[in-house]
Design a protein around this motif. Structure first.
Motif, PDB file in Angstrom:
ATOM      1  N   MET A   1      18.204 -80.774 -29.061  1.00 47.00           N
ATOM      2  CA  MET A   1      17.379 -80.401 -30.190  1.00 47.00           C
ATOM      3  C   MET A   1      16.774 -79.022 -29.894  1.00 47.00           C
ATOM      4  O   MET A   1      16.241 -78.788 -28.830  1.00 47.00           O
ATOM      5  CB  MET A   1      16.270 -81.440 -30.395  1.00 47.00           C
ATOM      6  N   LYS A   2      16.859 -78.133 -30.865  1.00 43.58           N
ATOM      7  CA  LYS A   2      16.303 -76.793 -30.726  1.00 43.58           C
ATOM      8  C   LYS A   2      14.801 -76.836 -30.969  1.00 43.58           C
ATOM      9  O   LYS A   2      14.316 -77.531 -31.854  1.00 43.58           O
ATOM     10  CB  LYS A   2      16.966 -75.850 -31.723  1.00 43.58           C
ATOM     11  N   THR A   3      14.077 -76.071 -30.168  1.00 48.82           N
ATOM     12  CA  THR A   3      12.631 -75.963 -30.303  1.00 48.82           C
ATOM     13  C   THR A   3      12.302 -74.569 -30.808  1.00 48.82           C
ATOM     14  O   THR A   3      12.865 -73.578 -30.352  1.00 48.82           O
ATOM     15  CB  THR A   3      11.939 -76.203 -28.945  1.00 48.82           C
ATOM     16  N   TYR A   4      11.374 -74.491 -31.751  1.00 47.99           N
ATOM     17  CA  TYR A   4      10.937 -73.220 -32.316  1.00 47.99           C
ATOM     18  C   TYR A   4       9.524 -72.925 -31.850  1.00 47.99           C
ATOM     19  O   TYR A   4       8.676 -73.819 -31.817  1.00 47.99           O
ATOM     20  CB  TYR A   4      10.981 -73.273 -33.848  1.00 47.99           C
ATOM     21  N   ARG A   5       9.278 -71.686 -31.512  1.00 42.53           N
ATOM     22  CA  ARG A   5       7.961 -71.269 -31.043  1.00 42.53           C
ATOM     23  C   ARG A   5       7.201 -70.579 -32.173  1.00 42.53           C
ATOM     24  O   ARG A   5       7.674 -69.601 -32.748  1.00 42.53           O
ATOM     25  CB  ARG A   5       8.094 -70.295 -29.881  1.00 42.53           C
ATOM     26  N   GLN A   8       6.658 -66.950 -31.712  1.00 43.25           N
ATOM     27  CA  GLN A   8       7.800 -66.082 -32.033  1.00 43.25           C
ATOM     28  C   GLN A   8       7.751 -65.642 -33.492  1.00 43.25           C
ATOM     29  O   GLN A   8       8.072 -64.506 -33.812  1.00 43.25           O
ATOM     30  CB  GLN A   8       9.129 -66.796 -31.736  1.00 43.25           C
TER      31      GLN A   8
END
Length: 102
Positions: A1-5, A8
């Motif tokens: 699963m991709k994590t978004y900051r 960012q």
């Protein structure tokens, strides 16, 4: 699963403030409008209120400069300010959610 900051998103959205040179000794630095400001722009059809929202804490000072000028000066200023921040005022709905579409 991709994590978004979230940080960012902030970094990617960073933009220089709009600097309006009033004369050789004075400039007005207008920061980018917040999300809340953009949402408020959608809720008003008042040109004065839109100008005040875009200028934020500097609204009274900017209005003092513009109030006795030709409307074309105000329009060009608002267009330049909106363009600097990537705000398409033509696409911001006028009148908010209660505006009639007919």
């Amino acid at each position: 699963m991709k994590t978004y900051r979230f940080d960012q998103y902030r970094e990617d959205a960073a933009i220089e403030p709009y600097v309006l040179e009033v004369d050789e000794q004075r400039s007005i630095t207008i920061p980018a409008p917040s999300t809340d400001t953009i949402l408020k722009l959608e809720e008003t059809s008042s040109t004065r209120e839109r100008l005040m929202l875009l200028c934020g804490e500097h609204a009274d000072e900017v209005f003092g400069l513009l109030k006795d000028e030709s409307m074309h000066v105000m329009v060009r200023f608002v267009m330049d300010l909106a363009k600097h921040y990537g705000v398409d005022l033509q696409r911001v709905p006028v009148g908010g959610t209660g505006a009639s579409s007919s």
